[in-house]
Design an enzyme around this catalytic site. Sequence first.
Site: not given
Ligand code: NAD
Length: 491
Positions: A184, A259, A394
Amino acid sequence: MTHHDLGLLNGVKKLIIDGKHVDGLEGRTFETRNPATGKLLATIAEGGAGDIDLAVAAARRAFEGAWSKYTPFQRQECILNFADLIDRHFEEFSLLDTLDMGAPITFTRSRRQRAIGMLRFYAGMCTTIQGGTLPNSLPGDVFSYTLKEPVGVVGAITPWNAPLTSTIWKIGPVLATGCTVVLKPAEDAPLTALRLGELALEAGIPPGVINVVPGYGHTAGAALAAHMDVDKVAFTGSEVTGRKVIEASKGNIKRLMLELGGKSPDIVFADADLDKAVPGTAMGIFGNSGQVCSAGSRLLIERSIYDEFISRVSVFAKALRVGNGMDSDTQIGPVVSAKQMERVRSYIDIGIGEGATVSTGGSQMFEDSLSAGYFIAPTVLRDVDYRMRIAQEEIFGPVVTAIPFDTDEEAVRIANSTVFGLGSGVWTRDGAKAHTTAKAIRSGTVWINCYGTLDPVVPFGGYKMSGYGRESGIGHVDEYLQTKAVVMQNA
Ligand code: NAD
């Protein structure tokens, strides 16, 4: 190749379920836009809970059917074919990532080794998976051994900030271990995952092994995280969403790998080689517009060099060429969306309200070619206290908060003062100080005199609220395996 050659606007991009391109059951679509111009890039079929059901069923059939018969060597061959195909299409992937989430083309092109090398690393892992025979302490003639078995159907939920590499980090161990997956991808950048799904089929990976269901997090993502027939969820994203995934996973006690976010400290001691530390720390935060989970977003600087270092980093930041990622001169692209731009701008305002001073940047960029996109000037905020919100939360944008420290102990105390523990950096010429500090910092990775390098053999993941589990490294496949113990007494 230009983005016209990609034909992104030729019709709706469909889901990939069981090896077929399909529309979403509810017939809905969503748009993805180019963050450098705000223009429509592609229309995508929107997956919902029903599509997740179909994809999970396909993944289960593949897991129990054709794919389960593949030997480790055959899975290895599939992965190597897949890696070769991605390699041949690498320019296309670089363009897709640049157009979909804004990173400069020079940056996405530089990910070749990180993406393809990573996949080949997992190919190598296929034939290393093994159980063991165990010494017997039980009475009688007992023989015990362990089998390593794939966990099953994996739900992989990814963010938008590094579509190619973060998707490969999910697919690689799935294929190496004989699991299957429903991907997804993030709604802000789904194109790369869809293309990977197509190439996987071309590479001879059986239908149903890799299914791709783009859609929104609260619908498709939530359905995948809660699905009773998904054995494990591998999630990369924010800490807030990570908590929701934990909640959703409770129904069938599925395995999780999280992650999450970071607020990584990059510590510059006075004895550091400043000619290296200035560009190293600056690109550690401004690279990919700060949209890197392990970005060095807190610059901890020894007080005796605080002013000098901030002024040098600020000069460096101001000289960075910000622009459309398709321009090969661009060093820093836009942030991913209007929403993300507002979030970053509001954090800069919060910082100023808390008493921080803008050393450079501090605002959206409106120069002619930038006004339609989501550009924020690389920003250095100084006079930051480690307790301020901008030093704890963050931001995920091109904003660094510069905090002074007086002693080594204070540097470590500040470094460890957030809820996160993903990355960290130490800049010093003193080897003992480097290793003492590295040991004391609570984070999954410590970079010494460099920042942000990744290597397939080096594990990556979080301490504290940055999550659990490790991607990369030889231990990564263990996260996709379970151990079965077999104990036999002679009849
Ligand atoms: P996000 O948490 O908003 O979304 C991540 C994913 O989760 C997307 O595919 C989103 O559609 C999905 N999602 C959202 N709500 C959900 C729910 N209720 N249930 C299941 N899935 C859901 O994050 P983002 O804005 O896409 O990315 C940025 C964040 O990701 C930052 O906090 C960043 O630090 C983190 N990140 C972490 C790593 C790592 O390896 N630690 C790498 C890249 C990004």
